[in-house]
Scaffold this active site. Sequence first.
Site, PDB file in Angstrom:
ATOM      1  N   PRO A  89      17.983 -24.917  43.068  1.00 44.62           N
ATOM      2  CA  PRO A  89      17.544 -25.865  43.871  1.00 44.62           C
ATOM      3  C   PRO A  89      18.409 -25.538  45.166  1.00 44.62           C
ATOM      4  O   PRO A  89      17.907 -25.810  46.438  1.00 44.62           O
ATOM      5  CB  PRO A  89      17.874 -27.270  43.469  1.00 44.62           C
ATOM      6  CG  PRO A  89      18.154 -27.022  42.107  1.00 44.62           C
ATOM      7  CD  PRO A  89      18.522 -25.488  41.955  1.00 44.62           C
ATOM      8  N   GLU A 116      24.701 -27.427  34.182  1.00 49.93           N
ATOM      9  CA  GLU A 116      25.270 -27.871  35.738  1.00 49.93           C
ATOM     10  C   GLU A 116      25.325 -26.677  36.729  1.00 49.93           C
ATOM     11  O   GLU A 116      25.507 -26.794  37.939  1.00 49.93           O
ATOM     12  CB  GLU A 116      26.527 -28.554  35.746  1.00 49.93           C
ATOM     13  CG  GLU A 116      26.579 -29.879  35.160  1.00 49.93           C
ATOM     14  CD  GLU A 116      25.361 -30.834  35.583  1.00 49.93           C
ATOM     15  OE1 GLU A 116      25.224 -31.194  36.948  1.00 49.93           O
ATOM     16  OE2 GLU A 116      24.469 -31.031  35.012  1.00 49.93           O
ATOM     17  N   ARG A 154       0.024 -12.227  41.484  1.00 45.45           N
ATOM     18  CA  ARG A 154      -1.628 -12.388  42.036  1.00 45.45           C
ATOM     19  C   ARG A 154      -1.626 -11.510  43.352  1.00 45.45           C
ATOM     20  O   ARG A 154      -2.725 -11.294  43.846  1.00 45.45           O
ATOM     21  CB  ARG A 154      -2.005 -13.545  41.946  1.00 45.45           C
ATOM     22  CG  ARG A 154      -1.385 -14.724  42.701  1.00 45.45           C
ATOM     23  CD  ARG A 154      -1.766 -16.259  42.669  1.00 45.45           C
ATOM     24  NE  ARG A 154      -3.119 -16.421  43.031  1.00 45.45           N
ATOM     25  CZ  ARG A 154      -3.735 -16.136  44.420  1.00 45.45           C
ATOM     26  NH1 ARG A 154      -2.535 -16.216  45.198  1.00 45.45           N
ATOM     27  NH2 ARG A 154      -4.842 -16.780  44.605  1.00 45.45           N
ATOM     28  N   ASP A 169      -7.935 -17.692  49.493  1.00 42.62           N
ATOM     29  CA  ASP A 169      -7.258 -18.757  48.807  1.00 42.62           C
ATOM     30  C   ASP A 169      -6.367 -19.576  49.836  1.00 42.62           C
ATOM     31  O   ASP A 169      -6.231 -19.201  50.972  1.00 42.62           O
ATOM     32  CB  ASP A 169      -6.391 -18.735  47.453  1.00 42.62           C
ATOM     33  CG  ASP A 169      -7.360 -18.170  46.528  1.00 42.62           C
ATOM     34  OD1 ASP A 169      -8.529 -18.094  46.725  1.00 42.62           O
ATOM     35  OD2 ASP A 169      -6.686 -17.836  45.453  1.00 42.62           O
TER      36      ASP A 169
HETATM   37  N1  ADE Z   1      16.372 -24.943  38.766  1.00 42.16           N
HETATM   38  C1  ADE Z   1      16.517 -26.524  38.632  1.00 42.16           C
HETATM   39  N2  ADE Z   1      15.701 -26.656  39.575  1.00 42.16           N
HETATM   40  C2  ADE Z   1      14.940 -25.807  40.390  1.00 42.16           C
HETATM   41  C3  ADE Z   1      14.251 -25.630  41.500  1.00 42.16           C
HETATM   42  N3  ADE Z   1      13.730 -26.821  42.017  1.00 42.16           N
HETATM   43  N4  ADE Z   1      13.893 -24.569  41.977  1.00 42.16           N
HETATM   44  C4  ADE Z   1      14.539 -23.508  41.423  1.00 42.16           C
HETATM   45  N5  ADE Z   1      15.374 -23.329  40.301  1.00 42.16           N
HETATM   46  C5  ADE Z   1      15.621 -24.639  39.879  1.00 42.16           C
END
Ligand code: ADE
Length: 247
Positions: A89, A116, A154, A169
């Site tokens: 994230p 974590e 794709r 698309d």
């Molecule tokens: N691992 C956990 N959440 C994630 C996300 N939103 N994007 C990429 N990898 C992740």
Amino acid sequence: MEYYVLTLFPDMVRDGLHTSIIGRAIEDGIISLETVNIRDYTLSKHGKTDDYPYGGGAGMVMQAQPVYDAYRSVADRLSYAPRVVCLTPQGRVFDQAMARELALSRGIVFLCGHYEGIDERVIDEIVTDSVSIGDFVLTGGELPAMCVIDAVSRMIPGVLHNDESAEDDSFGGGLLEFPQYSRPEVWNGRAVPPILLSGDHAKVDAWRREQSLIRTAERRPDLLETAAISPKEREFIRNYLANHKDI
Ligand code: ADE
């Protein structure tokens, strides 16, 4: 294109991707997928791949050694330096432009984290790109890796067949796709827009373009900043929004 996925859950990645269009592309040999089970590379007697974080705190951290050795098991066989994409994230948010760019690679290694996080030292050592699929937190990097592989694949010639074209698309020209309808002409009292039954292709194209502009203005106005639209179309959007102030 060669994909290598370093993961603690190889079945999940294989099962997900050996399905539908991506599964067909693997069978056709247009792309290849190899999953590497990080657990196979642990030196721990008990098959452990994680440990407590230095400094304390909740959760476990994936250790550097098994991740690094799993990566080396791939990299040592390649004659080129692959992109190494860590799904997190904290990464750059994935989009269609990144999909197009990654599709030019010869091979990509994906590193799927769990717990974590991953010991920062192995990330510093091997990762070339950190990628997020959006501002939410999943339990692991497998689903994000599968999303990225799907979107990148794709874009590769031959993966989509003619009737599955990539160009038109959503996001093709930076706009959302127009609404689609199929038989019957009336369903549940709802009729198909008459213009689509007119047989006038120029009119249908014009209507679809307008629908794309309207949809994008209503649902994703942020996309209009970079979308490929003419001054006349910008004027159309301004007029439309002025006449639909309730939106
Ligand atoms: N691992 C956990 N959440 C994630 C996300 N939103 N994007 C990429 N990898 C992740």
